[in-house]
Design a protein around this motif. Sequence first.
Motif, mmCIF file in Angstrom:
data_model
loop_
_atom_site.group_PDB
_atom_site.id
_atom_site.type_symbol
_atom_site.label_atom_id
_atom_site.label_comp_id
_atom_site.label_asym_id
_atom_site.label_seq_id
_atom_site.Cartn_x
_atom_site.Cartn_y
_atom_site.Cartn_z
ATOM 1 N N UNK A 56 -34.622 27.228 46.751
ATOM 2 C CA UNK A 56 -36.119 26.967 46.573
ATOM 3 C C UNK A 56 -35.520 26.665 44.536
ATOM 4 N N UNK A 135 -22.170 30.541 53.029
ATOM 5 C CA UNK A 135 -23.611 32.005 52.410
ATOM 6 C C UNK A 135 -24.460 30.802 52.289
ATOM 7 N N UNK A 138 -25.732 31.103 55.653
ATOM 8 C CA UNK A 138 -26.913 32.587 55.658
ATOM 9 C C UNK A 138 -27.876 32.832 54.670
ATOM 10 N N UNK A 139 -27.861 32.316 53.648
ATOM 11 C CA UNK A 139 -29.320 32.375 52.456
ATOM 12 C C UNK A 139 -30.348 31.854 52.824
ATOM 13 N N UNK A 143 -35.284 30.894 56.433
ATOM 14 C CA UNK A 143 -36.686 29.830 55.234
ATOM 15 C C UNK A 143 -36.046 28.854 56.621
ATOM 16 N N UNK A 201 -19.019 36.265 46.746
ATOM 17 C CA UNK A 201 -19.728 37.501 45.869
ATOM 18 C C UNK A 201 -18.798 38.433 45.059
ATOM 19 N N UNK B 51 -37.783 39.522 50.897
ATOM 20 C CA UNK B 51 -36.904 39.628 52.105
ATOM 21 C C UNK B 51 -37.262 38.864 52.643
ATOM 22 N N UNK B 52 -38.465 38.351 52.846
ATOM 23 C CA UNK B 52 -38.240 37.044 53.643
ATOM 24 C C UNK B 52 -38.725 35.279 52.847
ATOM 25 N N UNK B 53 -38.990 35.894 51.531
ATOM 26 C CA UNK B 53 -38.828 34.193 51.103
ATOM 27 C C UNK B 53 -37.981 34.065 50.010
ATOM 28 N N UNK B 54 -37.074 34.582 49.795
ATOM 29 C CA UNK B 54 -36.114 34.336 48.874
ATOM 30 C C UNK B 54 -37.148 34.728 47.667
ATOM 31 N N UNK B 56 -36.599 32.801 44.562
ATOM 32 C CA UNK B 56 -37.676 31.705 44.016
ATOM 33 C C UNK B 56 -38.864 31.480 44.662
ATOM 34 N N UNK B 57 -38.569 31.454 46.270
ATOM 35 C CA UNK B 57 -39.536 31.460 46.865
ATOM 36 C C UNK B 57 -40.574 32.437 46.627
ATOM 37 N N UNK B 135 -28.828 40.643 53.570
ATOM 38 C CA UNK B 135 -28.430 39.268 53.325
ATOM 39 C C UNK B 135 -29.254 38.921 52.296
ATOM 40 N N UNK B 137 -29.083 40.223 49.509
ATOM 41 C CA UNK B 137 -28.335 40.301 48.541
ATOM 42 C C UNK B 137 -26.974 39.159 48.965
ATOM 43 N N UNK B 138 -26.511 38.557 49.008
ATOM 44 C CA UNK B 138 -25.361 37.994 50.154
ATOM 45 C C UNK B 138 -26.177 35.909 49.635
ATOM 46 N N UNK B 139 -27.019 36.300 49.623
ATOM 47 C CA UNK B 139 -28.211 35.210 49.491
ATOM 48 C C UNK B 139 -28.253 35.856 47.859
ATOM 49 N N UNK B 141 -27.100 36.799 45.265
ATOM 50 C CA UNK B 141 -26.058 37.614 44.441
ATOM 51 C C UNK B 141 -25.538 36.017 43.029
#
Lengths: 228, 228, 228, 228
Positions: A56, A135, A138-139, A143, A201, B51-54, B56-57, B135, B137-139, B141
């Motif tokens: 995004x 990664x 996974x991220x 979506x 990370x 969590x659902x969208x990250x 930025x989104x 997840x 946080x992994x995304x 981070x």
Amino acid sequence: MPKKSTKLAKPSAEGGDHPSATRGEMPASNRAARALERRAAIVEAAMEEFIARGFAATRLDDIAKRAGVAKGTIYLHFKDKESMFEELVRIVIVPVVARLTALPPPTGSVRDLIEAFAGNFLKEVIGTRRGDLVRLIVAEGPRFPAVADFYYREVVSRGIAAMRGLIELGIARGEIRQKDLARYPQILVAPAMIAVIWQSLFARHAPLDAQDMLRVHLDLIFGERRTT
Amino acid sequence: MPKKSTKLAKPSAEGGDHPSATRGEMPASNRAARALERRAAIVEAAMEEFIARGFAATRLDDIAKRAGVAKGTIYLHFKDKESMFEELVRIVIVPVVARLTALPPPTGSVRDLIEAFAGNFLKEVIGTRRGDLVRLIVAEGPRFPAVADFYYREVVSRGIAAMRGLIELGIARGEIRQKDLARYPQILVAPAMIAVIWQSLFARHAPLDAQDMLRVHLDLIFGERRTT
Amino acid sequence: MPKKSTKLAKPSAEGGDHPSATRGEMPASNRAARALERRAAIVEAAMEEFIARGFAATRLDDIAKRAGVAKGTIYLHFKDKESMFEELVRIVIVPVVARLTALPPPTGSVRDLIEAFAGNFLKEVIGTRRGDLVRLIVAEGPRFPAVADFYYREVVSRGIAAMRGLIELGIARGEIRQKDLARYPQILVAPAMIAVIWQSLFARHAPLDAQDMLRVHLDLIFGERRTT
Amino acid sequence: MPKKSTKLAKPSAEGGDHPSATRGEMPASNRAARALERRAAIVEAAMEEFIARGFAATRLDDIAKRAGVAKGTIYLHFKDKESMFEELVRIVIVPVVARLTALPPPTGSVRDLIEAFAGNFLKEVIGTRRGDLVRLIVAEGPRFPAVADFYYREVVSRGIAAMRGLIELGIARGEIRQKDLARYPQILVAPAMIAVIWQSLFARHAPLDAQDMLRVHLDLIFGERRTT
DNA sequence: AATGAATGAGAATTCATTCAT
DNA sequence: CATGAATGAATTCTCATTCAT
């Protein structure tokens, strides 16, 4: 903007292997070759940006800039940002899978095999751009179901199956004691995956000697090696 | 969703009894209490959305809607979207860490301890909102060093330290054979982490019996249990 | 959602009729009133621009500028450019239809009635913004079936029906000779429509005295009037 | 679609025979003839597209595709999109005017003449591509003064003059009663124009028997015909 | 002459942030 | 404190036009 670069033209002359030649040298190359180059540049740039910022937050403008093409050019190769992302994952992963699928002939002990495999993984994935891609998947997976599907189908399920095969072989040969392990090949690869994520990370907080860790893990499974 | 409307009530009165009777939880709810409630609602909603969208989104609009407050209200509690995200992670993680830190007294075998721990993790993290947070946080981070730092400091390093302690105890007591394991507590937790990620990404492709997998893994480390 | 509606509250004070007040003068008006004003300004500006440039060539930026609002504000009132256009036609046409529907009681001769009607049309449509709207509908109708449908349903079919009623009355009363005319009320209105289009396109090439033309046309249908 | 490929043929040879044998219509087609063909194809395609979508919404890409030429080729024939549109109208209208100008000698009654004319119009314009062109001009006229000017000069003013001549003749011969009609030939053609527009916009809501309507209209002007 | 890949200005739409009420 | 209308910078995507082949 004339960005010719002949890269793949007459491969006889000057070895066409260093793909990131700074371009501009050879006025000869034809249209199709150029298009391929551009496409490759876009893929490269996009991967870089997506990894660095996530889907995004990545701007097509930045991808274009990094790839050295105009914004519009991206749309000659990809329908839109979403499908670019989805195709990207495919484009990058397919050759990796292909290479891994062309396994070395299974000679020697199972442990040796797995160690060879781990060594490969260590060199080619952990701490590399390819690792970052993992990664990224996974991220963004949740979506991008298409991406998660693809990744599961092409990488995960195959990898799990291959590992299971090796584990069963190990059990049959008496190298591996614990029979239940065959039910969860994930256990075999878990530390490798953790290493991938750790490098992305926490490398700067606490460096991880992935190679050593994987060795310890294999010792756990196969029993400690008598130091030759 | 709390749509109170004291707005036009004489602000002098202040008593949150008559007009806003819609919520019954807090008998003498005053301004401060309400503010806390709102804040909690925002945190809760934001976590869901992120969590659902990250990051930025996610739209602040959606967070506000879900929390049942106006968009502007969010800015009374958080400076901006970024710091909201960073604070959020703290807010959600701190109590979890607190609870885990208040460990049960280490009685019984190390394996029992770790199993208790794993059971907890299984129930409280894997396949839950909390697991998704991992997840997330992994995304995010890499784009939120502050988050990665915090997470490393508060969760990872402590967790690793705690695990190391347990492993060393296990080695000392003779429960664990492989001494090198103490150098890589990551190996101990790797399958649990993999389970978290697996549930987020591949549950629908191939469900994973995380509990059983963790048992197998502990068998690997502690030796197979003689079935009582 | 607090949508208080003092809007219609004390209508006694400050006449709320001049919606295009240059704003700023009257610090009193409340939110809802302002919103309505803005909306009206947008409608007005959009109509102006669409008429001047057609749908595709009109820039939302220009509409916003002309309406004195920010681009984003338009989206608080209309979903997108297309639905703005479609709603616009409705918004502008409905009151016109309403007014015309509230016909004067049919006293006097049919010719008088039709003349009154024509006079109205002359004043309110031909050579006015409203006339331009008709041309706009002719222009964009094929690409906006919803608009064509609406216009047919609300304006054309009703108009045709009304004209047919008058023609039949005229035939019954002996004012109109040609009975076939009732089958094609279009003939009755054709010159008026042509006048509308002429003013839009050719006024500067050759001005047209629409009033006189309509009179001649009515003479054709009712017979020349003996100059009283 | 003509995809000739002389491109690489020795340009000296010039003979369009061997390599581009794909098209058979023109035995000795040379470069110039081909260019004309292409130009005609572009004009044809552009007209279709402009009529279907209006000027602004038409893509040169689509025109090129429809004409079976490359986008760049269009620029060999027309300066840009705007002048293409303006020239187009000329190109398409001129031959029509030419044909109509070559009127049949005015024998017989004026009504017969006009009926012949109307019959022609009915066949050649109403409900045809040519009719759509009229609507296109109505639609785009305000944004293309050059087009409106041209259309007024070449079509409208001439048509009006011709009609006036006929009306005056009809008055002189006693076929037409109402002398004022000569001042507004628009009245004579209005129903025909309305029919054109009606077919474009409302044919699917309510089909219109244009021929019958025109007959009724002529009856109105000339008096009902005693059914032979 | 013809092509069509490449360009980049331009337009629609979104959304974090502000601020008058 | 709370609200949510208003803002306008930022972003994606389109398409007329150019130009090397």
